[in-house]
Design a protein around this motif. Sequence first.
Motif, PDB file in Angstrom:
ATOM      1  N   ASP A  79      -7.735  10.709   6.353  1.00  0.00           N
ATOM      2  CA  ASP A  79      -6.656   9.938   6.968  1.00  0.00           C
ATOM      3  C   ASP A  79      -6.561  10.223   8.466  1.00  0.00           C
ATOM      4  OD1 ASP A  79      -4.014   8.351   6.603  1.00  0.00           O
ATOM      5  OD2 ASP A  79      -3.324  10.216   7.515  1.00  0.00           O
ATOM      6  N   LEU A  80      -6.631  11.484   8.856  1.00  0.00           N
ATOM      7  CA  LEU A  80      -6.503  11.847  10.265  1.00  0.00           C
ATOM      8  C   LEU A  80      -7.688  11.347  11.092  1.00  0.00           C
ATOM      9  CD1 LEU A  80      -5.030  15.440   9.893  1.00  0.00           C
ATOM     10  CD2 LEU A  80      -3.848  13.402  10.711  1.00  0.00           C
ATOM     11  N   VAL A  81      -8.897  11.409  10.524  1.00  0.00           N
ATOM     12  CA  VAL A  81     -10.064  10.903  11.261  1.00  0.00           C
ATOM     13  C   VAL A  81      -9.993   9.386  11.388  1.00  0.00           C
ATOM     14  CG1 VAL A  81     -12.578  10.714  11.298  1.00  0.00           C
ATOM     15  CG2 VAL A  81     -11.508  12.859  10.580  1.00  0.00           C
ATOM     16  N   MET A  82      -9.608   8.699  10.325  1.00  0.00           N
ATOM     17  CA  MET A  82      -9.485   7.241  10.397  1.00  0.00           C
ATOM     18  C   MET A  82      -8.408   6.821  11.389  1.00  0.00           C
ATOM     19  SD  MET A  82      -9.974   5.827   6.528  1.00  0.00           S
ATOM     20  CE  MET A  82     -11.607   5.729   5.794  1.00  0.00           C
TER      21      MET A  82
ATOM     22  N   THR B 179       0.807  -1.216   0.000  1.00  0.00           N
ATOM     23  CA  THR B 179       0.000   0.000   0.000  1.00  0.00           C
ATOM     24  C   THR B 179       0.844   1.271   0.000  1.00  0.00           C
ATOM     25  OG1 THR B 179      -0.106  -0.060   2.404  1.00  0.00           O
ATOM     26  CG2 THR B 179      -1.887  -1.150   1.204  1.00  0.00           C
ATOM     27  N   LEU B 180       0.146   2.388  -0.242  1.00  0.00           N
ATOM     28  CA  LEU B 180       0.735   3.721  -0.117  1.00  0.00           C
ATOM     29  C   LEU B 180       0.136   4.407   1.105  1.00  0.00           C
ATOM     30  CD1 LEU B 180       0.580   4.883  -3.862  1.00  0.00           C
ATOM     31  CD2 LEU B 180       2.384   3.574  -2.710  1.00  0.00           C
ATOM     32  N   TYR B 181       0.760   5.504   1.527  1.00  0.00           N
ATOM     33  CA  TYR B 181       0.314   6.225   2.716  1.00  0.00           C
ATOM     34  C   TYR B 181       0.235   7.716   2.420  1.00  0.00           C
ATOM     35  CZ  TYR B 181       2.252   1.869   4.480  1.00  0.00           C
ATOM     36  OH  TYR B 181       2.574   0.542   4.648  1.00  0.00           O
TER      37      TYR B 181
ATOM     38  N   VAL C  91      -5.622  -4.469  13.922  1.00  0.00           N
ATOM     39  CA  VAL C  91      -6.201  -3.428  13.073  1.00  0.00           C
ATOM     40  C   VAL C  91      -5.148  -2.993  12.065  1.00  0.00           C
ATOM     41  CG1 VAL C  91      -5.578  -1.619  14.728  1.00  0.00           C
ATOM     42  CG2 VAL C  91      -7.386  -1.191  13.059  1.00  0.00           C
ATOM     43  N   SER C  92      -5.576  -2.754  10.841  1.00  0.00           N
ATOM     44  CA  SER C  92      -4.646  -2.364   9.788  1.00  0.00           C
ATOM     45  C   SER C  92      -4.152  -0.942   9.986  1.00  0.00           C
ATOM     46  CB  SER C  92      -5.334  -2.464   8.422  1.00  0.00           C
ATOM     47  OG  SER C  92      -6.186  -1.351   8.221  1.00  0.00           O
ATOM     48  N   PRO C  93      -3.055  -0.584   9.325  1.00  0.00           N
ATOM     49  CA  PRO C  93      -2.737   0.837   9.200  1.00  0.00           C
ATOM     50  C   PRO C  93      -3.844   1.518   8.376  1.00  0.00           C
ATOM     51  CG  PRO C  93      -0.902  -0.559   8.479  1.00  0.00           C
ATOM     52  CD  PRO C  93      -2.100  -1.443   8.610  1.00  0.00           C
ATOM     53  N   VAL C  94      -3.874   2.838   8.400  1.00  0.00           N
ATOM     54  CA  VAL C  94      -4.695   3.571   7.436  1.00  0.00           C
ATOM     55  C   VAL C  94      -3.838   3.712   6.185  1.00  0.00           C
ATOM     56  CG1 VAL C  94      -5.945   5.695   6.930  1.00  0.00           C
ATOM     57  CG2 VAL C  94      -5.882   4.809   9.278  1.00  0.00           C
ATOM     58  N   HIS C  95      -4.287   3.132   5.086  1.00  0.00           N
ATOM     59  CA  HIS C  95      -3.436   3.081   3.901  1.00  0.00           C
ATOM     60  C   HIS C  95      -4.260   3.146   2.628  1.00  0.00           C
ATOM     61  CE1 HIS C  95      -3.382  -1.529   5.006  1.00  0.00           C
ATOM     62  NE2 HIS C  95      -4.599  -1.084   4.765  1.00  0.00           N
ATOM     63  N   LEU C  96      -3.580   3.504   1.532  1.00  0.00           N
ATOM     64  CA  LEU C  96      -4.217   3.602   0.218  1.00  0.00           C
ATOM     65  C   LEU C  96      -3.970   2.318  -0.550  1.00  0.00           C
ATOM     66  CD1 LEU C  96      -5.636   5.739  -1.807  1.00  0.00           C
ATOM     67  CD2 LEU C  96      -3.388   5.732  -2.899  1.00  0.00           C
ATOM     68  N   PHE C  97      -5.049   1.598  -0.832  1.00  0.00           N
ATOM     69  CA  PHE C  97      -4.964   0.438  -1.713  1.00  0.00           C
ATOM     70  C   PHE C  97      -5.072   0.940  -3.149  1.00  0.00           C
ATOM     71  CE2 PHE C  97      -6.105  -2.142   2.037  1.00  0.00           C
ATOM     72  CZ  PHE C  97      -5.161  -3.144   1.899  1.00  0.00           C
ATOM     73  N   TRP C  98      -3.969   0.850  -3.892  1.00  0.00           N
ATOM     74  CA  TRP C  98      -3.943   1.407  -5.237  1.00  0.00           C
ATOM     75  C   TRP C  98      -4.734   0.578  -6.246  1.00  0.00           C
ATOM     76  CZ3 TRP C  98      -1.541  -2.657  -7.484  1.00  0.00           C
ATOM     77  CH2 TRP C  98      -0.544  -3.335  -6.754  1.00  0.00           C
TER      78      TRP C  98
ATOM     79  N   PHE D 184       1.149  11.052  -1.617  1.00  0.00           N
ATOM     80  CA  PHE D 184       1.198   9.636  -1.266  1.00  0.00           C
ATOM     81  C   PHE D 184       2.643   9.146  -1.322  1.00  0.00           C
ATOM     82  CE2 PHE D 184      -3.082   9.755  -3.477  1.00  0.00           C
ATOM     83  CZ  PHE D 184      -3.807   9.853  -2.297  1.00  0.00           C
ATOM     84  N   THR D 185       3.027   8.359  -0.325  1.00  0.00           N
ATOM     85  CA  THR D 185       4.383   7.826  -0.258  1.00  0.00           C
ATOM     86  C   THR D 185       4.368   6.305  -0.177  1.00  0.00           C
ATOM     87  OG1 THR D 185       6.447   7.780   1.035  1.00  0.00           O
ATOM     88  CG2 THR D 185       4.406   8.106   2.266  1.00  0.00           C
ATOM     89  N   THR D 186       5.445   5.709  -0.701  1.00  0.00           N
ATOM     90  CA  THR D 186       5.634   4.263  -0.562  1.00  0.00           C
ATOM     91  C   THR D 186       6.177   3.909   0.813  1.00  0.00           C
ATOM     92  OG1 THR D 186       7.898   4.446  -1.408  1.00  0.00           O
ATOM     93  CG2 THR D 186       6.150   3.939  -3.011  1.00  0.00           C
ATOM     94  N   SER D 187       6.684   4.892   1.550  1.00  0.00           N
ATOM     95  CA  SER D 187       7.598   4.702   2.670  1.00  0.00           C
ATOM     96  C   SER D 187       8.876   4.070   2.101  1.00  0.00           C
ATOM     97  CB  SER D 187       6.993   3.895   3.822  1.00  0.00           C
ATOM     98  OG  SER D 187       6.837   2.533   3.486  1.00  0.00           O
ATOM     99  N   LEU D 188       9.770   3.594   2.947  1.00  0.00           N
ATOM    100  CA  LEU D 188      11.062   3.108   2.469  1.00  0.00           C
ATOM    101  C   LEU D 188      10.929   1.702   1.874  1.00  0.00           C
ATOM    102  CD1 LEU D 188      13.915   4.289   2.388  1.00  0.00           C
ATOM    103  CD2 LEU D 188      14.405   2.991   4.467  1.00  0.00           C
ATOM    104  N   VAL D 189      11.302   1.577   0.612  1.00  0.00           N
ATOM    105  CA  VAL D 189      11.272   0.298  -0.101  1.00  0.00           C
ATOM    106  C   VAL D 189      12.672  -0.308  -0.075  1.00  0.00           C
ATOM    107  CG1 VAL D 189      10.886  -0.815  -2.344  1.00  0.00           C
ATOM    108  CG2 VAL D 189       9.410   1.085  -1.610  1.00  0.00           C
ATOM    109  N   PRO D 190      12.828  -1.574   0.335  1.00  0.00           N
ATOM    110  CA  PRO D 190      14.163  -2.189   0.364  1.00  0.00           C
ATOM    111  C   PRO D 190      14.679  -2.451  -1.048  1.00  0.00           C
ATOM    112  CG  PRO D 190      12.479  -3.776   1.009  1.00  0.00           C
ATOM    113  CD  PRO D 190      11.788  -2.466   0.870  1.00  0.00           C
ATOM    114  N   ASP D 191      15.508  -1.539  -1.540  1.00  0.00           N
ATOM    115  CA  ASP D 191      16.030  -1.646  -2.903  1.00  0.00           C
ATOM    116  C   ASP D 191      17.296  -0.808  -3.001  1.00  0.00           C
ATOM    117  OD1 ASP D 191      16.148  -2.450  -5.542  1.00  0.00           O
ATOM    118  OD2 ASP D 191      14.706  -0.956  -6.271  1.00  0.00           O
ATOM    119  N   GLY D 192      18.063  -1.048  -4.036  1.00  0.00           N
ATOM    120  CA  GLY D 192      19.282  -0.294  -4.241  1.00  0.00           C
ATOM    121  C   GLY D 192      20.296  -0.547  -3.138  1.00  0.00           C
TER     122      GLY D 192
END
Length: 311
Positions: free
Chosen positions: A153-156, A45-47, A167-174, A53-61
């Motif tokens: 996002d803030l209300v959720m 997901t994205l946040y 409970v899940s994070p609040v996140h964007l399912f693309w 919207f951010t991916t947060s840190l992706v393990p790459d490179g």
Amino acid sequence: MTLDWPDIPYGAWQKTCSALHLYTQVVGKYRLARTPWVNHSWHATLYVNSRGFTTSLVPDGGGGVEIVLDLLDHAVVGATTDGRTAGFDLGPMSVAAFHHQFVKLIRQLGGTPEFHGRPNEVPQPIPFEEDRAERPYDAAAVTRFFQACVAVDLVMKRFRTSYLGKVSPVHLFWGSFDLAVTRFSGRTAPRHPGGIPALPDDVTHEAYSHQVSSAGFWPGGAGVDFPAFYAYAYPVPSGFADAPVTPEAAYFDANLGEFILPYDAVRQSNDPVARLMAFLESTYRAAADLGGWERHALECKTGIPRQPRAI
């Protein structure tokens, strides 16, 4: 909380919204390809962040790559843990052009631009590289949508604090382009039948492996022609469709199998936060009470800054 609830009529920016949805899919699929699997696809997901919207840190490179869809300055920005940055502007373009520039960006960052190249959860998906139709980009509408997502996002996140269970994070399912939060009862659920367009059934089976009450926010286009909040339960308990929920503007959509609350009913109210919280709380209670959840063991008071939970 004083929040901005801008007017975001779906019809006025529908084509831009469709383009933005597909751009988030490209970015999300990069994160999906590089990140170890987490239950219920939470790794993909994205946040919402301060810019978009951010991916947060992706393990790459060399360590990690973060991608941000900046919806204020309208750019895709990448940064790495070794100090490299790269980016390109968002504007009118094709999905193929966005995909090409995104792959180039990941290479510039020293990352691995290898990911699944076809959209999910959209009818008649066209591979990103082959989708050459020019698409508009209404920057002002995109920013208004982002500002609405910040408020939601803030209300959720506030709603999320009053639950001790899983409970899940609040996140964007693309895939479905919705901002969502999900509570779990702790019990396993019957195997989901699958059949979601352009989504592998094994992903759906794993996503709904346990009993849930889920709520979220769509900009429109997911069975409704207006921005809306939704809430559903899986498995659906007997009597759920007839459960009393608030506010009055909320209703059960039999075609979707979900409760719907128009965004405008929240935006135009005297207290949008309270109105949205009422919808989130009442639909959860309907799912939990009718589904036999052990609410006494799962719930707690809404979180307050600097105040630890009493034990």
